[in-house]
Design an enzyme around this catalytic site. Sequence first.
Site, PDB file in Angstrom:
ATOM      1  N   ASP A 213       0.787  -1.240   0.000  1.00  0.00           N
ATOM      2  CA  ASP A 213       0.000   0.000   0.000  1.00  0.00           C
ATOM      3  C   ASP A 213       0.820   1.292   0.000  1.00  0.00           C
ATOM      4  OD1 ASP A 213      -2.065  -1.791   0.082  1.00  0.00           O
ATOM      5  OD2 ASP A 213      -2.623  -1.372   2.154  1.00  0.00           O
TER       6      ASP A 213
ATOM      7  N   LYS B  37      -6.429  -5.292  -2.986  1.00  0.00           N
ATOM      8  CA  LYS B  37      -7.023  -5.922  -1.810  1.00  0.00           C
ATOM      9  C   LYS B  37      -8.119  -5.040  -1.231  1.00  0.00           C
ATOM     10  CE  LYS B  37      -3.246  -4.392   1.296  1.00  0.00           C
ATOM     11  NZ  LYS B  37      -3.937  -3.806   2.442  1.00  0.00           N
TER      12      LYS B  37
ATOM     13  N   ALA C 216       3.032   0.486   4.217  1.00  0.00           N
ATOM     14  CA  ALA C 216       2.247   1.253   5.172  1.00  0.00           C
ATOM     15  C   ALA C 216       0.891   0.570   5.404  1.00  0.00           C
ATOM     16  CB  ALA C 216       2.020   2.676   4.622  1.00  0.00           C
ATOM     17  N   THR C 217       0.354   0.761   6.592  1.00  0.00           N
ATOM     18  CA  THR C 217       1.021   1.340   7.742  1.00  0.00           C
ATOM     19  C   THR C 217       1.527   0.221   8.630  1.00  0.00           C
ATOM     20  OG1 THR C 217      -1.008   1.469   9.051  1.00  0.00           O
ATOM     21  CG2 THR C 217      -0.439   3.415   7.729  1.00  0.00           C
TER      22      THR C 217
ATOM     23  N   CYS D 244      -1.797  -2.490   7.852  1.00  0.00           N
ATOM     24  CA  CYS D 244      -1.652  -3.456   6.771  1.00  0.00           C
ATOM     25  C   CYS D 244      -0.308  -4.186   6.778  1.00  0.00           C
ATOM     26  CB  CYS D 244      -1.885  -2.765   5.428  1.00  0.00           C
ATOM     27  SG  CYS D 244      -3.553  -2.074   5.278  1.00  0.00           S
TER      28      CYS D 244
END
Length: 212
Positions: free
Chosen positions: A35, A120, A148-149, A153
């Site tokens: 992410d 996701k 992150a974070t 995640c």
Amino acid sequence: MADGMYGQETDDTYSTAGFGNPVRRGERPALIIVDLTNGFTDPAYPSGADLSDVVKATSTLIESGPAPVIFTTIAYTPAELDTVTWLHKAPGMRAMREGTPAVEIDPRLPRSPGDILITKKGASAFFGTTLAATLTALRCDTVLVCGATTSGCVRATAVDAVQSGFSVLVPRECVGDRATGPHDANLFDIQAKYGDVISLADACDYLAGAHA
């Protein structure tokens, strides 16, 4: 384990409980970049923070060896904005809408045509995705989790990775969060129970050696 962050009594408690042994590093690592999208690396977004240092360190790691690289993004359809329970708990995540700049990988990261992108809907990169099957197909045995974070995640991905049979390494400089407290606490917990929290230099050396 001797982290020292929470004092000697905590270290002794965790040591007595048998936590903190080093993981077995395999010969076929892969990078999971969790992410690092504009919605998380740009503080202009509700869910974002200035993660420039994390992006820079992760770029260095990606460029340090030929290991497979798997990027993840969270992206929701208009219908999912009202049906995904998580978004009622964390409404700031509603900015992660399909087709918007928020869900695009930060352009400062190096990407190649052979890199994999997984979309996701939850915290873990494994939940409801093809990640475990992809890693198995690549014959990977170890994952380096970046992104992150740290408290969300990244931690969820690290937990699911070890539960899926992969050794977990988390390069400290390659993960970030919105606040120092949750970041530090979750690195402590990952180190104790799920993987090894290592330096960027160690991670780069490991990748170079694994593919020498």
